[in-house]
Design a protein around this motif. Structure first.
Motif, PDB file in Angstrom:
ATOM      1  N   GLN A  95      -3.203  27.797  -5.086  1.00 34.74           N
ATOM      2  CA  GLN A  95      -2.270  26.941  -4.372  1.00 34.74           C
ATOM      3  C   GLN A  95      -3.005  25.801  -3.702  1.00 34.74           C
ATOM      4  O   GLN A  95      -4.142  25.944  -3.267  1.00 34.74           O
ATOM      5  N   VAL A  96      -2.355  24.666  -3.635  1.00 33.22           N
ATOM      6  CA  VAL A  96      -2.881  23.503  -2.931  1.00 33.22           C
ATOM      7  C   VAL A  96      -1.831  23.081  -1.911  1.00 33.22           C
ATOM      8  O   VAL A  96      -0.657  22.939  -2.238  1.00 33.22           O
ATOM      9  N   GLN A  97      -2.254  22.920  -0.683  1.00 29.91           N
ATOM     10  CA  GLN A  97      -1.351  22.435   0.360  1.00 29.91           C
ATOM     11  C   GLN A  97      -1.692  20.980   0.648  1.00 29.91           C
ATOM     12  O   GLN A  97      -2.872  20.600   0.743  1.00 29.91           O
ATOM     13  N   LEU A  98      -0.657  20.167   0.783  1.00 25.93           N
ATOM     14  CA  LEU A  98      -0.824  18.731   1.013  1.00 25.93           C
ATOM     15  C   LEU A  98      -0.032  18.326   2.251  1.00 25.93           C
ATOM     16  O   LEU A  98       1.146  18.689   2.385  1.00 25.93           O
ATOM     17  N   VAL A  99      -0.667  17.577   3.128  1.00 23.20           N
ATOM     18  CA  VAL A  99      -0.009  17.112   4.344  1.00 23.20           C
ATOM     19  C   VAL A  99      -0.206  15.614   4.460  1.00 23.20           C
ATOM     20  O   VAL A  99      -1.344  15.127   4.539  1.00 23.20           O
ATOM     21  N   GLU A 100       0.915  14.877   4.481  1.00 23.74           N
ATOM     22  CA  GLU A 100       0.858  13.426   4.606  1.00 23.74           C
ATOM     23  C   GLU A 100       0.984  13.015   6.067  1.00 23.74           C
ATOM     24  O   GLU A 100       1.590  13.716   6.879  1.00 23.74           O
ATOM     25  N   SER A 101       0.439  11.848   6.349  1.00 25.10           N
ATOM     26  CA  SER A 101       0.600  11.246   7.674  1.00 25.10           C
ATOM     27  C   SER A 101       0.440   9.735   7.534  1.00 25.10           C
ATOM     28  O   SER A 101      -0.043   9.249   6.504  1.00 25.10           O
ATOM     29  N   LYS A 104     -13.750  14.980   3.023  1.00 21.74           N
ATOM     30  CA  LYS A 104     -12.634  15.310   3.917  1.00 21.74           C
ATOM     31  C   LYS A 104     -11.428  15.837   3.155  1.00 21.74           C
ATOM     32  O   LYS A 104     -10.389  16.102   3.761  1.00 21.74           O
ATOM     33  N   ASN A 105     -11.547  15.952   1.823  1.00 21.29           N
ATOM     34  CA  ASN A 105     -10.410  16.388   0.998  1.00 21.29           C
ATOM     35  C   ASN A 105      -9.164  15.567   1.303  1.00 21.29           C
ATOM     36  O   ASN A 105      -8.055  16.112   1.421  1.00 21.29           O
ATOM     37  N   THR A 106      -9.344  14.291   1.435  1.00 20.21           N
ATOM     38  CA  THR A 106      -8.248  13.418   1.837  1.00 20.21           C
ATOM     39  C   THR A 106      -8.139  12.221   0.895  1.00 20.21           C
ATOM     40  O   THR A 106      -9.157  11.653   0.485  1.00 20.21           O
ATOM     41  N   VAL A 107      -6.916  11.874   0.579  1.00 21.56           N
ATOM     42  CA  VAL A 107      -6.617  10.685  -0.220  1.00 21.56           C
ATOM     43  C   VAL A 107      -5.850   9.710   0.658  1.00 21.56           C
ATOM     44  O   VAL A 107      -4.967  10.118   1.426  1.00 21.56           O
ATOM     45  N   TYR A 108      -6.196   8.445   0.546  1.00 16.64           N
ATOM     46  CA  TYR A 108      -5.572   7.409   1.358  1.00 16.64           C
ATOM     47  C   TYR A 108      -4.805   6.436   0.471  1.00 16.64           C
ATOM     48  O   TYR A 108      -5.178   6.188  -0.675  1.00 16.64           O
ATOM     49  N   LEU A 109      -3.752   5.876   1.046  1.00 22.25           N
ATOM     50  CA  LEU A 109      -3.031   4.790   0.388  1.00 22.25           C
ATOM     51  C   LEU A 109      -2.936   3.648   1.389  1.00 22.25           C
ATOM     52  O   LEU A 109      -2.170   3.727   2.341  1.00 22.25           O
ATOM     53  N   GLN A 110      -3.757   2.633   1.177  1.00 23.46           N
ATOM     54  CA  GLN A 110      -3.717   1.442   2.022  1.00 23.46           C
ATOM     55  C   GLN A 110      -2.675   0.504   1.456  1.00 23.46           C
ATOM     56  O   GLN A 110      -2.771   0.084   0.301  1.00 23.46           O
ATOM     57  N   MET A 111      -1.684   0.183   2.277  1.00 18.20           N
ATOM     58  CA  MET A 111      -0.575  -0.652   1.834  1.00 18.20           C
ATOM     59  C   MET A 111      -0.581  -1.957   2.620  1.00 18.20           C
ATOM     60  O   MET A 111      -0.404  -1.934   3.840  1.00 18.20           O
ATOM     61  N   ASN A 112      -0.813  -3.046   1.925  1.00 12.22           N
ATOM     62  CA  ASN A 112      -0.835  -4.365   2.541  1.00 12.22           C
ATOM     63  C   ASN A 112       0.312  -5.214   1.999  1.00 12.22           C
ATOM     64  O   ASN A 112       0.908  -4.894   0.974  1.00 12.22           O
ATOM     65  N   SER A 113       0.599  -6.296   2.696  1.00 10.46           N
ATOM     66  CA  SER A 113       1.659  -7.221   2.271  1.00 10.46           C
ATOM     67  C   SER A 113       2.943  -6.477   1.956  1.00 10.46           C
ATOM     68  O   SER A 113       3.580  -6.694   0.915  1.00 10.46           O
ATOM     69  N   GLN A 169       6.839  -4.511  10.044  1.00 13.16           N
ATOM     70  CA  GLN A 169       7.511  -5.724   9.598  1.00 13.16           C
ATOM     71  C   GLN A 169       6.988  -6.153   8.231  1.00 13.16           C
ATOM     72  O   GLN A 169       5.850  -5.833   7.849  1.00 13.16           O
ATOM     73  N   ALA A 170       7.810  -6.893   7.512  1.00  5.71           N
ATOM     74  CA  ALA A 170       7.393  -7.421   6.212  1.00  5.71           C
ATOM     75  C   ALA A 170       6.109  -8.224   6.368  1.00  5.71           C
ATOM     76  O   ALA A 170       5.958  -8.980   7.326  1.00  5.71           O
ATOM     77  N   GLY A 171       5.204  -8.022   5.427  1.00 10.64           N
ATOM     78  CA  GLY A 171       3.902  -8.662   5.491  1.00 10.64           C
ATOM     79  C   GLY A 171       2.844  -7.834   6.195  1.00 10.64           C
ATOM     80  O   GLY A 171       1.656  -8.168   6.137  1.00 10.64           O
ATOM     81  N   GLY A 172       3.266  -6.773   6.853  1.00 10.41           N
ATOM     82  CA  GLY A 172       2.335  -5.921   7.581  1.00 10.41           C
ATOM     83  C   GLY A 172       1.661  -4.901   6.688  1.00 10.41           C
ATOM     84  O   GLY A 172       1.825  -4.896   5.463  1.00 10.41           O
ATOM     85  N   SER A 173       0.900  -4.020   7.345  1.00 10.88           N
ATOM     86  CA  SER A 173       0.116  -3.017   6.623  1.00 10.88           C
ATOM     87  C   SER A 173       0.302  -1.640   7.235  1.00 10.88           C
ATOM     88  O   SER A 173       0.580  -1.506   8.426  1.00 10.88           O
ATOM     89  N   LEU A 174       0.130  -0.638   6.413  1.00 11.08           N
ATOM     90  CA  LEU A 174       0.089   0.759   6.844  1.00 11.08           C
ATOM     91  C   LEU A 174      -0.915   1.483   5.972  1.00 11.08           C
ATOM     92  O   LEU A 174      -1.138   1.107   4.815  1.00 11.08           O
ATOM     93  N   ARG A 175      -1.499   2.546   6.510  1.00  9.38           N
ATOM     94  CA  ARG A 175      -2.364   3.412   5.715  1.00  9.38           C
ATOM     95  C   ARG A 175      -1.833   4.831   5.782  1.00  9.38           C
ATOM     96  O   ARG A 175      -1.731   5.411   6.866  1.00  9.38           O
ATOM     97  N   LEU A 176      -1.512   5.366   4.636  1.00  8.31           N
ATOM     98  CA  LEU A 176      -1.067   6.748   4.528  1.00  8.31           C
ATOM     99  C   LEU A 176      -2.252   7.645   4.201  1.00  8.31           C
ATOM    100  O   LEU A 176      -3.170   7.246   3.483  1.00  8.31           O
TER     101      LEU A 176
END
Length: 127
Positions: free
Chosen positions: A1-7, A76-85, A13-20
């Motif tokens: 089993q693999v457990q996954l936890v997002e944050s 860190k067994n972690t995957v990131y999604l950097q979201m820009n624009s 606002q439009a044009g901004g950024s977030l990192r998941l």
């Protein structure tokens, strides 16, 4: 089993950024790839990006190429999604998913290829 936890979701606002972030535990050492999918209200789940755990090959949906970057930190067994624009049409629940066995690039864009899923995190982009 693999457990996954997002944050990392939220309102931006439009044009901004977030990192998941997607932290894996359990059999994470045997994971072949981890991907991000998203689902907006009234729409089907769609592929966003994926990264293979070992080599680090990456694949992106055309709609996010040049704006989003997927990466992994093996220690860190972690995957990131950097979201820009970010755009209002990026608004959705974003979920990470893991596939344990070798898959071709085409299969990695299909949600049916992934056997383990996180609970999802909401991303809202205001205009």
């Amino acid at each position: 089993q693999v457990q996954l936890v997002e944050s990392g979701g939220g309102l931006v606002q439009a044009g901004g950024s977030l990192r998941l972030s997607c932290e894996a535990s359990g059999r994470s050492f045997s994971t072949y790839a981890v991907g991000w999918f998203r689902q907006a209200p009234g729409k089907e789940r769609e592929f966003v990006a994926t990264v293979t755990w070992g080599v680090g090959s990456t694949y992106y949906a055309d709609s996010v190429k040049g704006r989003f970057t997927i990466s992994r930190d093996n220690a860190k067994n972690t995957v990131y999604l950097q979201m820009n624009s970010l755009k209002p049409e990026d608004t959705a629940v974003y979920s990470c998913a893991a596939v344990l066995f070798l898959q071709g690039p085409g299969a990695l864009t299909k949600s049916a290829s992934y056997g383990f899923w996180g609970q999802g995190t909401q991303v809202t982009v205001s205009s």
